[in-house]
Design a protein around this motif. Structure first.
Motif, PDB file in Angstrom:
ATOM      1  N   LEU A  99       0.838  -1.191   0.000  1.00  0.00           N
ATOM      2  CA  LEU A  99       0.000   0.000   0.000  1.00  0.00           C
ATOM      3  C   LEU A  99       0.873   1.240   0.000  1.00  0.00           C
ATOM      4  CD1 LEU A  99      -2.635  -1.027   2.710  1.00  0.00           C
ATOM      5  CD2 LEU A  99      -2.892  -1.115   0.228  1.00  0.00           C
ATOM      6  N   PRO A 100       0.405   2.341  -0.598  1.00  0.00           N
ATOM      7  CA  PRO A 100       1.169   3.580  -0.566  1.00  0.00           C
ATOM      8  C   PRO A 100       1.486   4.001   0.867  1.00  0.00           C
ATOM      9  CG  PRO A 100      -0.689   3.761  -2.075  1.00  0.00           C
ATOM     10  CD  PRO A 100      -0.863   2.477  -1.347  1.00  0.00           C
ATOM     11  N   GLU A 101       2.656   4.565   1.085  1.00  0.00           N
ATOM     12  CA  GLU A 101       3.079   4.947   2.426  1.00  0.00           C
ATOM     13  C   GLU A 101       2.108   5.918   3.081  1.00  0.00           C
ATOM     14  OE1 GLU A 101       5.506   4.017   4.488  1.00  0.00           O
ATOM     15  OE2 GLU A 101       6.050   2.420   3.093  1.00  0.00           O
ATOM     16  N   ASN A 102       1.515   6.789   2.270  1.00  0.00           N
ATOM     17  CA  ASN A 102       0.630   7.809   2.837  1.00  0.00           C
ATOM     18  C   ASN A 102      -0.827   7.355   2.956  1.00  0.00           C
ATOM     19  OD1 ASN A 102       0.026   7.743   0.139  1.00  0.00           O
ATOM     20  ND2 ASN A 102       0.011   9.967  -0.151  1.00  0.00           N
ATOM     21  N   ALA A 103      -1.092   6.079   2.650  1.00  0.00           N
ATOM     22  CA  ALA A 103      -2.468   5.571   2.707  1.00  0.00           C
ATOM     23  C   ALA A 103      -2.798   5.107   4.124  1.00  0.00           C
ATOM     24  CB  ALA A 103      -2.655   4.443   1.700  1.00  0.00           C
ATOM     25  N   VAL A 104      -2.640   6.003   5.079  1.00  0.00           N
ATOM     26  CA  VAL A 104      -2.816   5.649   6.484  1.00  0.00           C
ATOM     27  C   VAL A 104      -4.263   5.289   6.798  1.00  0.00           C
ATOM     28  CG1 VAL A 104      -2.584   6.488   8.847  1.00  0.00           C
ATOM     29  CG2 VAL A 104      -0.865   7.105   7.140  1.00  0.00           C
ATOM     30  N   ALA A 105      -5.190   6.120   6.322  1.00  0.00           N
ATOM     31  CA  ALA A 105      -6.602   5.863   6.589  1.00  0.00           C
ATOM     32  C   ALA A 105      -7.042   4.535   5.984  1.00  0.00           C
ATOM     33  CB  ALA A 105      -7.459   6.999   6.044  1.00  0.00           C
ATOM     34  N   LEU A 106      -6.501   4.183   4.833  1.00  0.00           N
ATOM     35  CA  LEU A 106      -6.831   2.921   4.173  1.00  0.00           C
ATOM     36  C   LEU A 106      -6.348   1.731   5.007  1.00  0.00           C
ATOM     37  CD1 LEU A 106      -7.836   1.295   1.734  1.00  0.00           C
ATOM     38  CD2 LEU A 106      -5.586   1.656   0.669  1.00  0.00           C
ATOM     39  N   ARG A 107      -5.146   1.845   5.559  1.00  0.00           N
ATOM     40  CA  ARG A 107      -4.613   0.764   6.395  1.00  0.00           C
ATOM     41  C   ARG A 107      -5.532   0.486   7.584  1.00  0.00           C
ATOM     42  NH1 ARG A 107       0.837  -0.196   5.245  1.00  0.00           N
ATOM     43  NH2 ARG A 107       1.755   1.382   3.867  1.00  0.00           N
ATOM     44  N   HIS A 108      -5.999   1.547   8.212  1.00  0.00           N
ATOM     45  CA  HIS A 108      -6.846   1.362   9.382  1.00  0.00           C
ATOM     46  C   HIS A 108      -8.220   0.816   8.997  1.00  0.00           C
ATOM     47  CE1 HIS A 108      -3.649   3.107  11.540  1.00  0.00           C
ATOM     48  NE2 HIS A 108      -3.888   4.358  11.224  1.00  0.00           N
ATOM     49  N   LEU A 109      -8.745   1.247   7.862  1.00  0.00           N
ATOM     50  CA  LEU A 109     -10.024   0.725   7.391  1.00  0.00           C
ATOM     51  C   LEU A 109      -9.926  -0.775   7.133  1.00  0.00           C
ATOM     52  CD1 LEU A 109     -12.420   2.330   4.833  1.00  0.00           C
ATOM     53  CD2 LEU A 109     -11.681  -0.018   4.493  1.00  0.00           C
ATOM     54  N   LEU A 110      -8.851  -1.201   6.471  1.00  0.00           N
ATOM     55  CA  LEU A 110      -8.657  -2.621   6.199  1.00  0.00           C
ATOM     56  C   LEU A 110      -8.458  -3.416   7.490  1.00  0.00           C
ATOM     57  CD1 LEU A 110      -6.307  -2.418   3.079  1.00  0.00           C
ATOM     58  CD2 LEU A 110      -8.637  -3.347   3.120  1.00  0.00           C
ATOM     59  N   ALA A 111      -7.725  -2.831   8.444  1.00  0.00           N
ATOM     60  CA  ALA A 111      -7.477  -3.528   9.708  1.00  0.00           C
ATOM     61  C   ALA A 111      -8.769  -3.739  10.487  1.00  0.00           C
ATOM     62  CB  ALA A 111      -6.473  -2.732  10.540  1.00  0.00           C
ATOM     63  N   VAL A 112      -9.637  -2.735  10.478  1.00  0.00           N
ATOM     64  CA  VAL A 112     -10.921  -2.850  11.177  1.00  0.00           C
ATOM     65  C   VAL A 112     -11.769  -3.956  10.557  1.00  0.00           C
ATOM     66  CG1 VAL A 112     -13.145  -1.665  11.449  1.00  0.00           C
ATOM     67  CG2 VAL A 112     -11.023  -0.528  12.136  1.00  0.00           C
ATOM     68  N   ALA A 113     -11.814  -4.011   9.249  1.00  0.00           N
ATOM     69  CA  ALA A 113     -12.591  -5.066   8.585  1.00  0.00           C
ATOM     70  C   ALA A 113     -11.963  -6.435   8.809  1.00  0.00           C
ATOM     71  CB  ALA A 113     -12.693  -4.767   7.094  1.00  0.00           C
ATOM     72  N   ALA A 114     -10.639  -6.512   8.720  1.00  0.00           N
ATOM     73  CA  ALA A 114      -9.950  -7.793   8.903  1.00  0.00           C
ATOM     74  C   ALA A 114     -10.141  -8.319  10.320  1.00  0.00           C
ATOM     75  CB  ALA A 114      -8.461  -7.633   8.599  1.00  0.00           C
ATOM     76  N   ALA A 115     -10.148  -7.426  11.303  1.00  0.00           N
ATOM     77  CA  ALA A 115     -10.367  -7.851  12.690  1.00  0.00           C
ATOM     78  C   ALA A 115     -11.720  -8.532  12.832  1.00  0.00           C
ATOM     79  CB  ALA A 115     -10.270  -6.642  13.616  1.00  0.00           C
ATOM     80  N   GLN A 116     -12.714  -8.022  12.145  1.00  0.00           N
ATOM     81  CA  GLN A 116     -14.045  -8.639  12.202  1.00  0.00           C
ATOM     82  C   GLN A 116     -14.055 -10.004  11.523  1.00  0.00           C
ATOM     83  OE1 GLN A 116     -17.213  -5.603  11.119  1.00  0.00           O
ATOM     84  NE2 GLN A 116     -15.361  -4.399  10.813  1.00  0.00           N
ATOM     85  N   ILE A 117     -13.429 -10.076  10.364  1.00  0.00           N
ATOM     86  CA  ILE A 117     -13.419 -11.310   9.590  1.00  0.00           C
ATOM     87  C   ILE A 117     -12.655 -12.423  10.308  1.00  0.00           C
ATOM     88  CG2 ILE A 117     -12.543 -12.365   7.456  1.00  0.00           C
ATOM     89  CD1 ILE A 117     -13.111  -9.640   6.079  1.00  0.00           C
ATOM     90  N   LEU A 118     -11.533 -12.058  10.920  1.00  0.00           N
ATOM     91  CA  LEU A 118     -10.645 -13.062  11.500  1.00  0.00           C
ATOM     92  C   LEU A 118     -10.962 -13.403  12.951  1.00  0.00           C
ATOM     93  CD1 LEU A 118      -7.210 -11.823  10.073  1.00  0.00           C
ATOM     94  CD2 LEU A 118      -8.642 -13.684   9.212  1.00  0.00           C
ATOM     95  N   TYR A 119     -11.542 -12.449  13.705  1.00  0.00           N
ATOM     96  CA  TYR A 119     -11.613 -12.660  15.141  1.00  0.00           C
ATOM     97  C   TYR A 119     -12.988 -12.461  15.781  1.00  0.00           C
ATOM     98  CZ  TYR A 119      -6.575 -12.479  14.609  1.00  0.00           C
ATOM     99  OH  TYR A 119      -5.293 -12.719  14.208  1.00  0.00           O
ATOM    100  N   LEU A 120     -13.913 -11.838  15.091  1.00  0.00           N
ATOM    101  CA  LEU A 120     -15.200 -11.540  15.712  1.00  0.00           C
ATOM    102  C   LEU A 120     -16.332 -12.336  15.072  1.00  0.00           C
ATOM    103  CD1 LEU A 120     -15.032  -7.674  16.234  1.00  0.00           C
ATOM    104  CD2 LEU A 120     -14.276  -9.510  17.757  1.00  0.00           C
TER     105      LEU A 120
END
Length: 459
Positions: A99-120
């Motif tokens: 991912l682009p270095e400056n795509a900070v908001a995108l990283r967090h959006l993906l992490a929030v979704a991945a947390a749901q898919i993998l752990y919730l």
């Protein structure tokens, strides 16, 4: 600037894209957007998660949610932070290029979704669809919406084949644990702190009886442990009557190190929110609870009122506090990095730094130096905190003994900590870690990392 231009600037709004969806029109969207915002605040700005999710003064987006969505946000953030390394590694496997270095908001959006898919226990489709909608609603992420959809759908399909990351904490934190406890113990600490913690209660009456009544287990120290609670804790038997309070088993140990304080004048310094104050009052002491924060003292008084216990409260800076009469005993549970509570507060490794630990250790030494001057000769001082770093525990205690000949160590025995001999160091300190008090069921295993030392003022 004309009046018309001023009016447009003051009242005009940029038109929303045609596919923009208001949060109130899509159940669950506001919670996901909030979780993404708060995850960014923790990781990028090192903001405390407790403060962001406080039910009276939390982040505005969080405060705007109902209790059900607030619970979901807390669950998402807990999973995202406890498993951050694994989530980042999983996302990296799903994309063809970084991912682009400056795509900070995108990283967090993906992490929030991945947390749901993998752990919730959230339907994968809901997690994916809401993440795509959130991406489309955010100007920074709109161009990545298709990629978000593809990455998360692939993650949903392949999640059973993913391996856990070697570490879910920052490098500095893992290195500090290895330096203090060795690699094997560090692995055990990191393994258990990735799990949801149990709920420990300090009870007024018989622990076995309360464990039976609440469906929990009695611990050797006298606490009661619950693996989980269906619904609100406040609805459990005994809460309204003030028969128990929530307190990790490790946090309950320092106040147990006073042999007999019934009728004695005892100071609980840095006292709020009051769990240890309640223990001292229940033991029959005349307690003075001191804290720097008026709001925290207000919460302490409220807690004591529910428990039907009493203490004198003093709002003061400990460094300058001088009582009219020296105390018989003192408990100093000093401000610290809280690295021992990572299982309950998974934001800690991401909001603290090694520099923070050094500064806090200096503060603890200063407070302890003053605390031993306001106890009478022959009186006892117990120093404790919930840090895993020896700089904030063992070194502070050793330095006090080395520089102050009026102070002697009173070693703790295993009988004073419920027979848990593994918590007693060679010097006679108490040292617990999240990997201690193991149980075959991870939901009933472990305890906070804590340090405690007991001193006597000789003259």
């Amino acid at each position: 600037m004309s009046a018309v231009q001023g009016s447009k600037r003051a009242f005009g709004k940029r038109p929303k894209p045609a596919d923009y969806i208001d949060a109130e029109d899509r159940p669950g969207l506001a919670a996901r957007q909030c979780a993404t915002r708060l995850l960014g605040a923790v990781i990028e700005k090192h903001t405390s998660l407790d403060g962001l999710t406080d039910n009276t003064g939390g982040h505005p987006q969080y405060m705007a949610l109902d209790e059900r969505d607030r619970s979901l946000v807390r669950a998402i953030l807990g999973a995202a932070l406890r498993n951050r390394g694994t989530i980042e590694a999983a996302i990296a496997q799903m994309i063809d290029r970084p991912l682009p270095e400056n795509a900070v908001a995108l990283r967090h959006l993906l992490a929030v979704a991945a947390a749901q898919i993998l752990y919730l226990d959230v339907p994968d489709r809901a997690a994916v669809d809401l993440a795509v909608t959130a991406a489309n609603n955010d100007p920074r992420n709109r161009r990545f919406a298709s990629m978000v959809n593809a990455v998360l759908r692939r993650l949903s399909r392949e999640k059973e084949q993913l391996a856990a990351a070697s570490s879910n904490v920052p490098g500095w934190f893992e290195e500090s644990l290895i330096a203090a406890y060795g690699k094997e113990k560090t692995r055990a600490i990191l393994a258990i702190q990735s799990k949801e913690p149990p709920i420990d209660l300090t009870v007024k009456g018989d622990a076995q009886a309360w464990a039976l009544k609440l469906g929990g287990m009695a611990l050797p120290t006298g606490s009661v442990r619950l693996a989980s609670v269906d619904g609100a804790l406040t609805a459990l038997p005994g809460f309204a009557e003030g028969e128990w309070w929530v307190q990790d088993v490790a946090a309950s140990l320092p106040a147990k190190l006073f042999v007999d304080i019934s009728g004695k004048r005892v100071a609980d310094l840095c006292a709020a929110p009051g769990g240890k104050t309640a223990q001292l009052a229940l033991a029959g002491a005349h307690v003075t609870a001191l804290d720097l924060s008026a709001n925290r003292l207000k919460r302490l008084r409220s807690n004591l009122e529910r428990l039907k216990l009493s203490a004198d409260t003093v709002e003061a800076n400990l460094s300058a506090y001088q009582p009219a009469e020296l105390f018989d005993a003192i408990l100093l549970d000093a401000p610290c990095s809280s690295t021992g509570t990572v299982r309950r507060h998974p934001d800690v490794p991401w909001t603290k730094t090694p520099q923070d630990i050094q500064k806090l250790a200096q503060l603890q030494a200063k407070l302890l130096d003053h605390a031993v001057t306001i106890v009478r000769p022959g009186g006892i001082v117990v120093f404790s905190n919930c840090s895993l770093d020896p700089l904030e525990g063992e070194k502070v205690a050793d330095d006090l003994l080395a520089k102050n000949p009026a102070i002697e160590l009173v070693p703790v025995t295993k009988d004073e900590v419920g027979g848990l001999a593994e918590l007693i160091t060679g010097e006679g300190f108490v040292r617990s870690t999240p990997a201690d008090l193991p149980h075959e069921n991870p939901a009933l295993s472990g305890m906070d990392g804590f340090f405690a030392a007991r001193f006597r003022r000789k003259y």
